[in-house]
Design an enzyme around this catalytic site. Sequence first.
Site, PDB file in Angstrom:
ATOM      1  N   HIS A  10       1.908  -9.657  15.540  1.00  0.00           N
ATOM      2  CA  HIS A  10       1.761  -7.555  15.190  1.00  0.00           C
ATOM      3  C   HIS A  10       1.144  -7.805  16.665  1.00  0.00           C
ATOM      4  CE1 HIS A  10       1.029  -7.967  10.620  1.00  0.00           C
ATOM      5  NE2 HIS A  10       1.850  -7.495  10.853  1.00  0.00           N
ATOM      6  N   CYS A  47       5.248  -6.928   6.806  1.00  0.00           N
ATOM      7  CA  CYS A  47       4.768  -7.954   7.488  1.00  0.00           C
ATOM      8  C   CYS A  47       4.741  -9.872   7.080  1.00  0.00           C
ATOM      9  CB  CYS A  47       4.262  -7.699   8.400  1.00  0.00           C
ATOM     10  SG  CYS A  47       4.078  -6.193   9.778  1.00  0.00           S
ATOM     11  N   ARG A  59       1.141  -1.248  -0.206  1.00  0.00           N
ATOM     12  CA  ARG A  59       0.083  -0.171  -0.138  1.00  0.00           C
ATOM     13  C   ARG A  59       0.613   1.124  -0.369  1.00  0.00           C
ATOM     14  NH1 ARG A  59      -1.699   3.144   4.207  1.00  0.00           N
ATOM     15  NH2 ARG A  59      -0.614   2.075   5.734  1.00  0.00           N
TER      16      ARG A  59
END
Length: 213
Positions: free
Chosen positions: A165, A141, A88
Amino acid sequence: MKVLITGFDPFGGESVNPAWEAVKSLPDHVDGVDVIKVQIPTVFKKSAQKLFESIDEHRPDAVICVGQAGGRFEFCVERIGINIDDARIPDNEGKQPIDVPIFEDGDSAYFATLPIKAMVAEAKKAGVPAAVSNTAGTFVCNHIMYSLLYYIHKHHLPTRGGFVHVPYLTQQVINKKGVPYMDVATVVRGLEACIRAIKDNSVDIKVTGGKEF
């Protein structure tokens, strides 16, 4: 027993990354387990290379990679890494791959080989809001989680691996109204709980961790 635990450097305009802040604050030993702490760059490919070198150097019994998930309320233990980069935003070297396989010869996805539900249960016992997550995203990640599990699979390593996370830290949300956060001491407690769960559970516990959406 030896656990390698990694945390990313800051990215996306943040001055800190809760993953590394928590990882570097861990003690060197947790319940008799040796803890090896490594910072990795928030960069596609380079992060994986640093991880592979660290695995080769230390030969850990287990690896936990840790990353920031701004906007999440809970300490999230990830179930699966998928073979896709779809960024993104650019990484810390300006790379922004879109719909690119991480490894052409890899499976579509790999499941974590850590006892993820035992890790969640132990974190909750330690007073940390925690849950199983079924998506690690498609940024660095997920890239590192997939790369870790790919490397273990391709090299037939006895190492167990997975990803956690964590939310923003308190200081990151001063100007982010309504955004959830967690203080670093709580994240550290969650990671210590995960290490204990890995030590005590060669097979995961059977409890629900499913979600409807």
